[in-house]
Design a protein around this motif. Structure first.
Motif, PDB file in Angstrom:
ATOM      1  N   ASN A 373     -11.808  12.894 -27.608  1.00 49.27           N
ATOM      2  CA  ASN A 373     -11.642  11.475 -27.292  1.00 49.27           C
ATOM      3  C   ASN A 373     -11.446  10.700 -28.586  1.00 49.27           C
ATOM      4  O   ASN A 373     -12.402  10.380 -29.293  1.00 49.27           O
ATOM      5  CB  ASN A 373     -12.859  10.941 -26.535  1.00 49.27           C
ATOM      6  CG  ASN A 373     -12.684   9.496 -26.123  1.00 49.27           C
ATOM      7  OD1 ASN A 373     -11.573   9.011 -25.960  1.00 49.27           O
ATOM      8  ND2 ASN A 373     -13.792   8.787 -25.958  1.00 49.27           N
ATOM      9  N   SER A 374     -10.178  10.456 -28.924  1.00 47.04           N
ATOM     10  CA  SER A 374      -9.803   9.653 -30.106  1.00 47.04           C
ATOM     11  C   SER A 374     -10.243  10.293 -31.413  1.00 47.04           C
ATOM     12  O   SER A 374     -10.395   9.596 -32.417  1.00 47.04           O
ATOM     13  CB  SER A 374     -10.385   8.233 -30.011  1.00 47.04           C
ATOM     14  OG  SER A 374      -9.936   7.590 -28.845  1.00 47.04           O
ATOM     15  N   ILE A 375     -10.435  11.600 -31.433  1.00 43.77           N
ATOM     16  CA  ILE A 375     -10.778  12.284 -32.685  1.00 43.77           C
ATOM     17  C   ILE A 375      -9.486  12.587 -33.435  1.00 43.77           C
ATOM     18  O   ILE A 375      -8.569  13.210 -32.888  1.00 43.77           O
ATOM     19  CB  ILE A 375     -11.563  13.572 -32.409  1.00 43.77           C
ATOM     20  CG1 ILE A 375     -12.882  13.260 -31.716  1.00 43.77           C
ATOM     21  CG2 ILE A 375     -11.828  14.333 -33.707  1.00 43.77           C
ATOM     22  CD1 ILE A 375     -13.704  14.477 -31.385  1.00 43.77           C
ATOM     23  N   ILE A 376      -9.408  12.158 -34.654  1.00 40.49           N
ATOM     24  CA  ILE A 376      -8.208  12.344 -35.475  1.00 40.49           C
ATOM     25  C   ILE A 376      -8.367  13.632 -36.266  1.00 40.49           C
ATOM     26  O   ILE A 376      -9.376  13.835 -36.950  1.00 40.49           O
ATOM     27  CB  ILE A 376      -7.988  11.140 -36.413  1.00 40.49           C
ATOM     28  CG1 ILE A 376      -7.784   9.863 -35.577  1.00 40.49           C
ATOM     29  CG2 ILE A 376      -6.796  11.375 -37.311  1.00 40.49           C
ATOM     30  CD1 ILE A 376      -7.640   8.613 -36.412  1.00 40.49           C
ATOM     31  N   HIS A 377      -7.363  14.488 -36.162  1.00 38.58           N
ATOM     32  CA  HIS A 377      -7.375  15.785 -36.841  1.00 38.58           C
ATOM     33  C   HIS A 377      -6.276  15.808 -37.900  1.00 38.58           C
ATOM     34  O   HIS A 377      -5.242  15.138 -37.771  1.00 38.58           O
ATOM     35  CB  HIS A 377      -7.143  16.925 -35.848  1.00 38.58           C
ATOM     36  CG  HIS A 377      -8.120  16.955 -34.722  1.00 38.58           C
ATOM     37  ND1 HIS A 377      -9.327  17.610 -34.791  1.00 38.58           N
ATOM     38  CD2 HIS A 377      -8.073  16.377 -33.489  1.00 38.58           C
ATOM     39  CE1 HIS A 377      -9.974  17.456 -33.654  1.00 38.58           C
ATOM     40  NE2 HIS A 377      -9.237  16.714 -32.842  1.00 38.58           N
ATOM     41  N   ARG A 440      -3.868  13.470 -32.783  1.00 41.85           N
ATOM     42  CA  ARG A 440      -4.994  13.355 -31.870  1.00 41.85           C
ATOM     43  C   ARG A 440      -4.493  13.596 -30.450  1.00 41.85           C
ATOM     44  O   ARG A 440      -3.283  13.583 -30.186  1.00 41.85           O
ATOM     45  CB  ARG A 440      -5.653  11.982 -31.956  1.00 41.85           C
ATOM     46  CG  ARG A 440      -4.765  10.849 -31.430  1.00 41.85           C
ATOM     47  CD  ARG A 440      -5.455   9.504 -31.521  1.00 41.85           C
ATOM     48  NE  ARG A 440      -4.586   8.434 -31.023  1.00 41.85           N
ATOM     49  CZ  ARG A 440      -4.893   7.146 -31.073  1.00 41.85           C
ATOM     50  NH1 ARG A 440      -6.039   6.764 -31.594  1.00 41.85           N
ATOM     51  NH2 ARG A 440      -4.048   6.239 -30.602  1.00 41.85           N
ATOM     52  N   ILE A 441      -5.420  13.817 -29.547  1.00 42.32           N
ATOM     53  CA  ILE A 441      -5.076  13.924 -28.138  1.00 42.32           C
ATOM     54  C   ILE A 441      -4.858  12.509 -27.602  1.00 42.32           C
ATOM     55  O   ILE A 441      -5.620  11.586 -27.912  1.00 42.32           O
ATOM     56  CB  ILE A 441      -6.191  14.633 -27.347  1.00 42.32           C
ATOM     57  CG1 ILE A 441      -6.480  16.000 -27.962  1.00 42.32           C
ATOM     58  CG2 ILE A 441      -5.799  14.793 -25.890  1.00 42.32           C
ATOM     59  CD1 ILE A 441      -5.306  16.946 -27.960  1.00 42.32           C
ATOM     60  N   GLY A 442      -3.793  12.342 -26.811  1.00 42.18           N
ATOM     61  CA  GLY A 442      -3.478  11.024 -26.289  1.00 42.18           C
ATOM     62  C   GLY A 442      -4.630  10.402 -25.537  1.00 42.18           C
ATOM     63  O   GLY A 442      -5.486  11.075 -24.946  1.00 42.18           O
ATOM     64  N   LEU A 443      -4.679   9.068 -25.523  1.00 44.50           N
ATOM     65  CA  LEU A 443      -5.798   8.355 -24.915  1.00 44.50           C
ATOM     66  C   LEU A 443      -5.678   8.242 -23.408  1.00 44.50           C
ATOM     67  O   LEU A 443      -6.648   7.866 -22.740  1.00 44.50           O
ATOM     68  CB  LEU A 443      -5.908   6.951 -25.527  1.00 44.50           C
ATOM     69  CG  LEU A 443      -6.107   6.896 -27.052  1.00 44.50           C
ATOM     70  CD1 LEU A 443      -6.211   5.456 -27.519  1.00 44.50           C
ATOM     71  CD2 LEU A 443      -7.344   7.671 -27.458  1.00 44.50           C
ATOM     72  N   SER A 444      -4.544   8.550 -22.849  1.00 44.19           N
ATOM     73  CA  SER A 444      -4.366   8.422 -21.406  1.00 44.19           C
ATOM     74  C   SER A 444      -4.955   9.635 -20.690  1.00 44.19           C
ATOM     75  O   SER A 444      -5.169  10.700 -21.280  1.00 44.19           O
ATOM     76  CB  SER A 444      -2.877   8.279 -21.070  1.00 44.19           C
ATOM     77  OG  SER A 444      -2.166   9.432 -21.477  1.00 44.19           O
ATOM     78  N   LEU A 511       1.208  12.462 -32.311  1.00 47.47           N
ATOM     79  CA  LEU A 511       1.328  12.607 -33.767  1.00 47.47           C
ATOM     80  C   LEU A 511       1.270  11.223 -34.398  1.00 47.47           C
ATOM     81  O   LEU A 511       2.126  10.358 -34.142  1.00 47.47           O
ATOM     82  CB  LEU A 511       2.647  13.304 -34.111  1.00 47.47           C
ATOM     83  CG  LEU A 511       2.759  13.928 -35.499  1.00 47.47           C
ATOM     84  CD1 LEU A 511       1.710  15.007 -35.672  1.00 47.47           C
ATOM     85  CD2 LEU A 511       4.143  14.519 -35.701  1.00 47.47           C
ATOM     86  N   LEU A 512       0.257  10.990 -35.217  1.00 46.66           N
ATOM     87  CA  LEU A 512       0.053   9.672 -35.825  1.00 46.66           C
ATOM     88  C   LEU A 512       0.825   9.499 -37.121  1.00 46.66           C
ATOM     89  O   LEU A 512       1.378   8.434 -37.384  1.00 46.66           O
ATOM     90  CB  LEU A 512      -1.438   9.445 -36.078  1.00 46.66           C
ATOM     91  CG  LEU A 512      -2.349   9.501 -34.836  1.00 46.66           C
ATOM     92  CD1 LEU A 512      -3.790   9.293 -35.242  1.00 46.66           C
ATOM     93  CD2 LEU A 512      -1.915   8.484 -33.808  1.00 46.66           C
ATOM     94  N   ALA A 513       0.872  10.521 -37.947  1.00 46.42           N
ATOM     95  CA  ALA A 513       1.542  10.401 -39.246  1.00 46.42           C
ATOM     96  C   ALA A 513       1.902  11.790 -39.740  1.00 46.42           C
ATOM     97  O   ALA A 513       1.278  12.787 -39.352  1.00 46.42           O
ATOM     98  CB  ALA A 513       0.659   9.691 -40.270  1.00 46.42           C
TER      99      ALA A 513
END
Length: 659
Positions: A373-377, A440-444, A511-513
């Motif tokens: 849940n909203s964990i950034i890897h 991260r895993i999407g929030l939806s 994918l955030l960055a």
């Protein structure tokens, strides 16, 4: 019931255990020697293997089996002491141990020297103290301590993944199976002995069950070794719990036996018993065994206590109620703040639980699958990660991951083939790069479901997709472009392509960055590449300098040509102007001569004469000195400097001629 020869005269022929004492002693001596020989052989093999391969799981298995065989040898020796006492009480010659000196060997004191007699007295005193202490107690303590040391040396959980089982492994499995079968036959033979014939048989059978359990677990560990799973090595270490507990129990029993008073005429009691071995029976009766031990050792009969009787009757209902409540509580799920849970009802996903407390059906009717849940890897494209970096102090040295020098090798970088050119021909080049993805895993809820059911390993999938995209993307790029203008757009292009592939596969990963931490030639070619860059910069500087010099020469030539052209134009203009002025003057004088005639000429003559003689010293000679000559002006020695702006006067001769 034990026999005391000092207090009562008993007919020992009526006891079967005394009649077969010598036979039992012979069997126990053989069992002890075989167990010791096998234990020494296993310990020697362990030392030999440890020299060449100190991190193999074979060391653990050999140590565990060797420790268990040492305990079996101790139990056999303890039972041999009891059987030997019975044989002596019957008047039979006991079966001696080979490494003990026979008690019948005597030497006359008169034939010994004073020092030898003193040594003999000291030895007799030590022997008497040894008998008071108990002959078997130090032997059991030594074997138990040695077994504990073997188990302690094998207790290590840093073993690597076991290698694939080979032919030697299957040979060892066969040998262990044969030994375990022989132990089972011996254990059944001992259990068939009655209490009256051989009281120590059940205790020896319990120790044999421990040996059989260790060997069977060793066989199971070796069969499960496949070269990929790590748990067989951990399981091999955990097998050491059995010999460790047995050795600790034997050590405690041996130490306590030293404080028990003993008399030579009293029948000894077997010390090497194993409570852990008594539990290994079918059907298992741990409470009954514990109750019998308390009743036999301490005289406490738990069957006479009402509370324990009530607990025994209420145990099954209470245990069933506790099990039912525990099973119903499996339907309550607590989702932490950093996780989500996909709830399955009868195998069908029906909801995605946010963080909090939720109630559903108990297991197995309702199950949950955990999702981030909203964990950034952060993921690196290479799998050659080194040891995790420790946080550096604020005033300390920077971590090794911050070193981005080209001539240093980094574990987080991998090599990539890119396009290149050599002498005008197409070719390949190799660069080292460190590309990292922040995801991260999407929030939806749809993303959570996709991550739970469509992806088995998000990290491995993302690494595979990223490596494939990097191979295709780098194939059309050159080294100069990657190190120059294309580097800014590289991360954006790679991130968009990877995200498109992840969306197409419906992985639920966002994918955030995309961070290009480093990209450069290999460390071995860094110096050469620096030299090439320096040579290229030097060549460009020389070309720029020569071009500047050429432009300077052209400008100087243009300036000189312009100057000469302008000067010639000015001189031509001046000449033309002077010519026009002279022409105008000539026209004016000609017009004046036409109108004035000889008077204009005389006037001009006088004007020129005035100008020429303005700064000259004149010598006037009277014309009357010579009646036949005209007046003469001689200006040769008294001529004044000529003014360039004034017209050149005529010489004296010319004036004289004109005169």
């Amino acid at each position: 019931m034990s026999v005391d020869l000092d207090t009562e005269a008993t007919d020992l022929d009526g006891f079967p255990r005394f009649q077969r004492a010598r036979v039992h002693a012979r069997k126990l001596m053989l069992l002890m020697y075989l167990a010791l020989l096998a234990a020494v052989l296993l310990v020697a093999m362990q030392g030999l293997i440890g020299i060449f391969s100190p991190d193999t799981y074979w060391l653990v298995l050999l140590a565990v089996n060797g420790a268990m065989l040492l305990l079996l040898a101790g139990a056999a020796q303890s039972a041999w002491q009891v059987a030997s006492w019975r044989a002596t009480a019957m008047g039979q010659v006991p079966v001696p141990l080979m490494f003990w000196r026979s008690a019948g060997e005597t030497v006359e004191p008169e034939s010994l020297s004073r020092f030898d007699r003193w040594c003999r007295q000291v030895a007799d005193g030590c022997r008497r103290q040894w008998r008071k202490l108990g002959a078997e107690a130090p032997w059991l303590v030594g074997l138990a301590v040695l077994a504990l040391l073997l188990v302690k040396g094998a207790w290590r959980f840093d073993l690597p993944t076991p290698t694939m089982a080979g032919q030697v492994t299957w040979v060892v499995i066969g040998l262990l199976a044969v030994c375990a079968f022989g132990m089972v036959v011996l254990e059944r033979h001992l259990m068939a002995e009655s209490e009256a014939t051989w009281p120590e048989a059940s205790a020896l059978a319990a120790t044999l069950r421990l040996v059989i359990a260790v060997q069977v677990l060793t066989i199971a560990c070796l069969v499960c070794v496949d070269g990929e799973r790590l748990w067989p090595a951990r399981f091999a270490v955990l097998i050491g719990v059995l010999p460790g507990l047995a050795a600790l129990e034997l050590l405690i029993r041996a130490v306590l036996s030293m404080f028990r008073p003993s008399r030579p005429g009293e029948e000894p009691v077997l010390v090497a018993r194993s409570l852990a071995g008594d539990f290994l029976q079918w059907p298992p009766r741990p409470l009954a065994v514990l109750q019998d031990e308390l009743h036999q050792r301490l005289g406490i009969d738990l069957r006479q206590v009402w509370a324990f009787a009530f607990m025994r009757r209420a145990f099954l209902p209470v245990a069933a109620l506790v099990a039912l409540v525990g099973w119903l509580l499996t339907g309550i799920v607590e989702v932490p703040t950093n996780n989500r849970a996909v709830y399955e009802r009868f195998g069908n996903p029906v909801a995605v639980y946010p963080p909090g407390l939720h109630v559903g059906l108990p297991w197995p009717f309702g199950k949950v699958l955990w999702v981030d849940n909203s964990i950034i890897h952060e993921l690196a494209t290479t799998t050659a990660e080194g040891a995790p970096e420790h946080l550096a102090a604020a005033d300390g040295a920077p971590p090794t991951t911050a070193n981005r020098l080209w001539d240093a090798t980094h574990l987080s970088e991998n090599s990539q083939v890119i396009a290149g050119a050599d002498g005008g021909r197409q070719g390949f080049q190799i660069v080292n790069m460190d590309v990292r993805f922040i995801y991260r895993i999407g929030l939806s809820d749809a993303a959570a479901l996709a991550a739970a059911y469509h992806t088995a390993d998000v990290e491995q999938l993302l690494r595979s997709v990223a490596n494939r995209v990097l191979v295709h993307d780098f194939a059309v790029r050159s080294l100069d472009g990657l190190l120059g203008v294309e580097r800014a757009a590289l991360g954006r292009d790679i991130g968009q392509t990877v995200q498109a592939d992840l969306d197409r596969m419906d992985t639920g990963v966002e994918l955030l960055a995309t961070s290009v931490e480093a990209i450069h030639p290999p460390a071995g070619a860094a110096n050469a590449y620096h030299a090439v860059q320096a040579a290229q910069i030097t060549a460009q500087a020389l070309v720029a300098r020569d071009r500047g010099q050429a432009v300077q020469k052209v400008d100087e030539a243009r300036q000189s040509a312009t100057t000469l052209t302008d000067k010639a134009t000015a001189e031509a203009h001046e000449t033309q102007t002077r010519a026009d002025t002279a022409a105008l003057r000539f026209d004016a004088e000609h017009t004046a001569w036409l109108h004035a005639g000889q008077a204009f000429i005389l006037e001009q003559y006088l004007e020129r004469l005035t100008q020429g003689m303005a700064h000259a010293n004149s010598l006037i000679i009277d014309h009357r000195l010579a009646a036949n000559q005209a007046p003469t002006l001689d200006l040769r020695s008294y001529a004044a400097p000529i003014d360039p702006s004034q017209p050149k006067p005529a010489s004296g001769r010319t004036q004289e001629r004109n005169q």
